[in-house]
Design an enzyme around this catalytic site. Structure first.
Site, PDB file in Angstrom:
ATOM      1  N   ASP A  70       0.841  -1.195   0.000  1.00  0.00           N
ATOM      2  CA  ASP A  70       0.000   0.000   0.000  1.00  0.00           C
ATOM      3  C   ASP A  70       0.874   1.242   0.000  1.00  0.00           C
ATOM      4  OD1 ASP A  70       0.709  -0.690   2.745  1.00  0.00           O
ATOM      5  OD2 ASP A  70      -0.530   1.008   3.329  1.00  0.00           O
ATOM      6  N   ASP A 113       8.552   3.913  -1.405  1.00  0.00           N
ATOM      7  CA  ASP A 113       7.884   3.480  -0.178  1.00  0.00           C
ATOM      8  C   ASP A 113       6.543   2.835  -0.486  1.00  0.00           C
ATOM      9  OD1 ASP A 113       7.065   3.190   2.449  1.00  0.00           O
ATOM     10  OD2 ASP A 113       6.630   5.309   2.740  1.00  0.00           O
ATOM     11  N   GLU A 140      -0.064  -0.790   5.766  1.00  0.00           N
ATOM     12  CA  GLU A 140       0.943  -0.277   6.700  1.00  0.00           C
ATOM     13  C   GLU A 140       0.834   1.228   6.869  1.00  0.00           C
ATOM     14  OE1 GLU A 140       4.773   1.460   8.010  1.00  0.00           O
ATOM     15  OE2 GLU A 140       3.732   1.764   6.092  1.00  0.00           O
ATOM     16  N   GLU A 141       0.559   1.942   5.789  1.00  0.00           N
ATOM     17  CA  GLU A 141       0.581   3.396   5.850  1.00  0.00           C
ATOM     18  C   GLU A 141      -0.547   3.977   6.699  1.00  0.00           C
ATOM     19  OE1 GLU A 141       2.992   5.007   4.996  1.00  0.00           O
ATOM     20  OE2 GLU A 141       3.948   4.217   3.199  1.00  0.00           O
TER      21      GLU A 141
END
Length: 447
Positions: free
Chosen positions: A91, A122, A153-154
């Site tokens: 993600d 990223d 994760e973000e």
């Protein structure tokens, strides 16, 4: 395989790896609420396909409660060999204002050896560095391999933390490579040995039932936006240090960037001062930081002459590695309530927390990485900290205290992660993939 053979194999695999990164980065896999889910699921499917292409005999998507699926791959260890877990996430951050991008955020564009686009660094570079390293072995891995690539994760990585707590055997390993960090500069090898934790929340301030005419009622009607601005500015003193009680400045023992390097990397305008006190390493890697990352207020272009009834802000707090994110966010919220003017009504919602991390620099796995990086970069790595957080890492520490956790990757500090014009240097990606492949070989030889 010999180190020379590994080096040749990784070099030969890089053109395909770059094409794979372009394809993966073209998918707008933003896992934040309010964004479409289909692209996130599409990125999971492409990630699954890429892990299969890397020679892993077992690959599958695994549901994660309340989140997007994780993609898991595994190859059993040869007799007597250790097992290595490889981590990344598919993600990405929202692109933000498209006008701030020099190239379209989801049309990966190659310029002067750098690939521009949201997620190119990223953390889709982390996925590709794993894939490129594994492909070098053509399915004959010298160690056991496990790969976990998460999908949120973000925004809410703590959901994968809960999954790991419930399924520890799935990810159990002797060494863990987290490919979601990078070097201070391209070609300057480093291993990240500390991460700040984080906490975030949304604060809403209400003062009126609805907006009212600023000419008729301004001067007596309490302005929700003015109240919120006063509360947020109270978080820092005139020097930029945090005023919230119980959040002291920390100290980082290693060397941080110089002020000139930092100003250039961040793009600080001439004559504009940096904020806070202490060394830059202290401020960036071992101290608390509070940032307002979003505001819900009327746009200037559509502004009307009205006293605002409601205003909202998203507040992110970075927490030193040894700090407690929950205690920290409670302290910040209590402070904001204490400084609320005019008895305005305050609501705080949408909490996210993630713990920090501090690693030992010894052990067989770290020694193997040092040798691998020295061959790939031409010099041994140094220890650095990171101001960002990776929610899963602290859970891995708790679940697998004997495992060595190694953080390195292709996201150098000029990569503009979480900002417009994100990019990855493709030669840096090559060196990181080579480091990982050589590390697997070195670790097997030490077993």
């Amino acid at each position: 395989m010999t180190p020379d053979q590994i080096q040749s194999a990784v070099a030969a695999a890089m053109p395909q790896a770059v094409e794979d990164l372009k394809r993966l980065s073209a998918i707008p896999s933003v896992a934040f609420p309010g964004h479409p889910e289909q692209p996130v699921l599409a990125a999971a499917a492409v990630t699954e396909e890429l892990l299969r292409s890397a020679g892993l005999p077992h690959v599958q998507q695994i549901p994660v409660e309340g989140s997007f699926p994780a993609v898991y791959g595994e190859a059993p260890a040869p007799p007597g060999a250790p097992t290595v877990l490889l981590y990344a996430h598919y993600d990405v951050q929202p692109p933000g204002d498209p006008a701030a991008w020099r190239t379209p955020p989801f049309e990966p564009t190659l310029i002067d050896g750098k690939l521009y686009g949201r997620g190119t660094a990223d953390d889709k570079s982390g996925i590709i560095s794993h894939v490129a390293a594994l492909r070098a072995f053509q399915g004959r891995f010298p160690v056991g391999i496990k790969v976990i690539v998460e999908g949120q994760e973000e925004y809410a990585g703590e959901r994968l933390e809960a999954f790991v707590d419930r399924n520890p055997d799935l990810l159990r390993a002797d060494a863990i490579v987290v490919a979601d960090t990078g070097n201070p500069r391209v070609g300057d090898p480093s291993v990240t040995t500390s991460l700040r934790g984080m906490a975030a929340f949304t604060i809403e301030v209400r003062t009126l039932k609805e907006p009212v005419h600023s000419g008729q009622f301004g001067g007596a009607a309490p302005d929700a936006l003015a109240a919120l601005m006063r509360m947020l500015t109270a978080l820092h003193d005139e020097n930029g240090d945090i005023r919230v009680p119980g959040l002291p400045r920390g100290a980082f023992l290693g060397q941080g960037p110089s002020e000139d390097e930092f100003r250039k990397t961040v793009g600080v305008l001439d004559q504009v001062s940096l904020v806070g006190s202490g060394s830059l390493a202290d401020r960036l890697w071992s101290s608390y930081a509070i940032t307002v990352t979003g505001l819900d207020v009327p746009n200037v272009s559509g502004a009307i002459n009205a006293v605002q009834a409601v205003a909202r802000a998203r507040v992110t707090v970075r927490v030193p590695p040894a700090g407690d994110p929950k205690t920290t966010v409670d302290a910040v919220m209590d402070f904001l309530r204490q400084v609320t003017p005019w008895s305005a009504k305050v609501t705080i919602t949408d909490f996210v927390v993630g713990s920090g991390f501090h690693a030992d620099s010894g052990g067989k796995a770290r020694a193997a990485v040092n040798r691998a990086m020295e061959r790939a970069f031409g010099r041994p790595p140094r220890d650095v900290g990171a101001g960002g957080s990776i929610p899963l890492v602290n859970t891995l520490v708790k679940q697998f205290p004997a495992a060595e956790i190694l953080l390195f990757g292709a996201e150098d500090e000029d990569a503009a992660t979480h900002a417009p014009n994100e990019r990855v240097d493709l030669e840096e990606l090559h060196r990181v993939a080579l480091t990982e492949a050589l590390f697997l070989l070195e670790l097997a030889q030490d077993a």
